[in-house]
Design a protein around this motif. Structure first.
Motif, PDB file in Angstrom:
ATOM      1  N   VAL A  32       0.956  -1.108   0.087  1.00 51.03           N
ATOM      2  CA  VAL A  32       0.070   0.097   0.197  1.00 51.03           C
ATOM      3  C   VAL A  32       0.886   1.216   0.223  1.00 51.03           C
ATOM      4  CG1 VAL A  32      -1.360   1.285   0.899  1.00 51.03           C
ATOM      5  CG2 VAL A  32      -1.872  -1.041   1.414  1.00 51.03           C
ATOM      6  N   THR A  33       0.477   1.994  -0.995  1.00 50.16           N
ATOM      7  CA  THR A  33       1.789   2.944  -1.387  1.00 50.16           C
ATOM      8  C   THR A  33       0.191   4.502  -0.266  1.00 50.16           C
ATOM      9  OG1 THR A  33       3.059   2.266  -2.933  1.00 50.16           O
ATOM     10  CG2 THR A  33       3.440   4.686  -2.702  1.00 50.16           C
ATOM     11  N   THR A  43      -5.852   0.286   5.615  1.00 47.65           N
ATOM     12  CA  THR A  43      -5.613  -1.102   6.202  1.00 47.65           C
ATOM     13  C   THR A  43      -6.524  -2.219   4.932  1.00 47.65           C
ATOM     14  OG1 THR A  43      -7.632  -0.999   7.819  1.00 47.65           O
ATOM     15  CG2 THR A  43      -5.944  -0.102   7.950  1.00 47.65           C
ATOM     16  N   THR A  44      -6.125  -3.216   5.677  1.00 46.22           N
ATOM     17  CA  THR A  44      -6.975  -4.318   5.001  1.00 46.22           C
ATOM     18  C   THR A  44      -7.088  -5.464   5.325  1.00 46.22           C
ATOM     19  OG1 THR A  44      -6.897  -5.987   2.818  1.00 46.22           O
ATOM     20  CG2 THR A  44      -4.940  -5.417   3.818  1.00 46.22           C
ATOM     21  N   ILE A  61     -10.809  -3.040   1.802  1.00 48.08           N
ATOM     22  CA  ILE A  61      -9.269  -1.863   1.605  1.00 48.08           C
ATOM     23  C   ILE A  61     -10.111  -0.588   2.442  1.00 48.08           C
ATOM     24  CG2 ILE A  61      -7.751   0.030   1.155  1.00 48.08           C
ATOM     25  CD1 ILE A  61      -7.104  -3.137  -0.202  1.00 48.08           C
ATOM     26  N   THR A  62     -10.154  -0.167   4.195  1.00 50.90           N
ATOM     27  CA  THR A  62     -10.129   1.159   5.064  1.00 50.90           C
ATOM     28  C   THR A  62      -9.805   2.020   4.947  1.00 50.90           C
ATOM     29  OG1 THR A  62     -11.378  -0.603   5.717  1.00 50.90           O
ATOM     30  CG2 THR A  62     -11.912   1.011   6.687  1.00 50.90           C
ATOM     31  N   ILE A  63     -10.210   3.434   4.369  1.00 51.68           N
ATOM     32  CA  ILE A  63      -9.204   4.494   4.301  1.00 51.68           C
ATOM     33  C   ILE A  63      -9.377   5.183   5.479  1.00 51.68           C
ATOM     34  CG2 ILE A  63      -8.329   7.012   3.011  1.00 51.68           C
ATOM     35  CD1 ILE A  63      -8.472   4.959   0.492  1.00 51.68           C
ATOM     36  N   GLY A  75      -5.511  12.981  -0.769  1.00 47.12           N
ATOM     37  CA  GLY A  75      -4.542  11.635  -0.965  1.00 47.12           C
ATOM     38  C   GLY A  75      -4.241  10.690  -2.101  1.00 47.12           C
ATOM     39  N   THR A  76      -3.584   9.978  -2.535  1.00 46.62           N
ATOM     40  CA  THR A  76      -2.813   9.496  -3.626  1.00 46.62           C
ATOM     41  C   THR A  76      -2.707   7.676  -2.588  1.00 46.62           C
ATOM     42  OG1 THR A  76      -2.347  10.837  -5.175  1.00 46.62           O
ATOM     43  CG2 THR A  76      -2.200   8.361  -5.600  1.00 46.62           C
ATOM     44  N   PHE A  77      -3.883   7.414  -3.140  1.00 48.73           N
ATOM     45  CA  PHE A  77      -3.782   5.518  -2.738  1.00 48.73           C
ATOM     46  C   PHE A  77      -3.290   4.707  -3.971  1.00 48.73           C
ATOM     47  CE2 PHE A  77      -6.578   8.101  -0.520  1.00 48.73           C
ATOM     48  CZ  PHE A  77      -5.659   8.388   0.913  1.00 48.73           C
ATOM     49  N   THR A  78      -2.723   3.540  -3.725  1.00 45.56           N
ATOM     50  CA  THR A  78      -2.385   2.216  -4.642  1.00 45.56           C
ATOM     51  C   THR A  78      -1.606   1.459  -3.696  1.00 45.56           C
ATOM     52  OG1 THR A  78      -0.850   3.799  -5.578  1.00 45.56           O
ATOM     53  CG2 THR A  78      -0.427   1.766  -6.333  1.00 45.56           C
ATOM     54  N   ILE A  79      -2.591   0.226  -4.267  1.00 48.19           N
ATOM     55  CA  ILE A  79      -3.327  -0.835  -3.389  1.00 48.19           C
ATOM     56  C   ILE A  79      -2.582  -1.836  -4.382  1.00 48.19           C
ATOM     57  CG2 ILE A  79      -3.942  -2.987  -2.471  1.00 48.19           C
ATOM     58  CD1 ILE A  79      -5.985   0.528  -2.070  1.00 48.19           C
ATOM     59  N   LYS A  80      -1.584  -2.084  -4.414  1.00 48.32           N
ATOM     60  CA  LYS A  80      -0.736  -3.361  -5.634  1.00 48.32           C
ATOM     61  C   LYS A  80      -0.711  -5.077  -5.124  1.00 48.32           C
ATOM     62  CE  LYS A  80       3.067  -3.968  -8.523  1.00 48.32           C
ATOM     63  NZ  LYS A  80       4.551  -3.580  -8.572  1.00 48.32           N
TER      64      LYS A  80
END
Length: 89
Positions: A32-33, A43-44, A61-63, A75-80
């Motif tokens: 996660v970025t 969190t996940t 996925i919880t922000i 915010g920018t969120f990346t989940i890989k």
């Protein structure tokens, strides 16, 4: 997150699917970025998982806003997710 209230959160549910017909997919925790770690927590509920060929599983996925910004903050969120092929028995 629409409300700029500390501790408010937004869950997002995704479906992870193994489209292989022959191989299992070993999928560890995502990377996660988060561009604004000062304001947001990500969190996940995902755990290291092996998906059988054709199997799918939901992941949430919880922000969460952990600190109220003084101005409007984005915010920018990346989940890989990375899958490794596993031969079936």
């Amino acid at each position: 997150i629409k409300e700029a209230v500390k501790n408010s959160s937004k869950p997002v549910t995704l479906k992870i699917r193994n489209d292989s017909k022959d191989l299992k997919a070993s999928i560890p925790l995502p990377v996660v970025t988060n561009s604004e770690v000062r304001y947001f927590s990500v969190t996940t509920d995902w755990v290291d998982t092996v998906l059988l060929p054709g199997e799918s599983k939901d992941v949430t996925i919880t922000i969460q806003l952990i600190r109220s910004p003084l101005d409007h903050t984005f915010g920018t969120f990346t989940i890989k997710f990375t899958a490794d092929a596993v031969e079936t028995d």
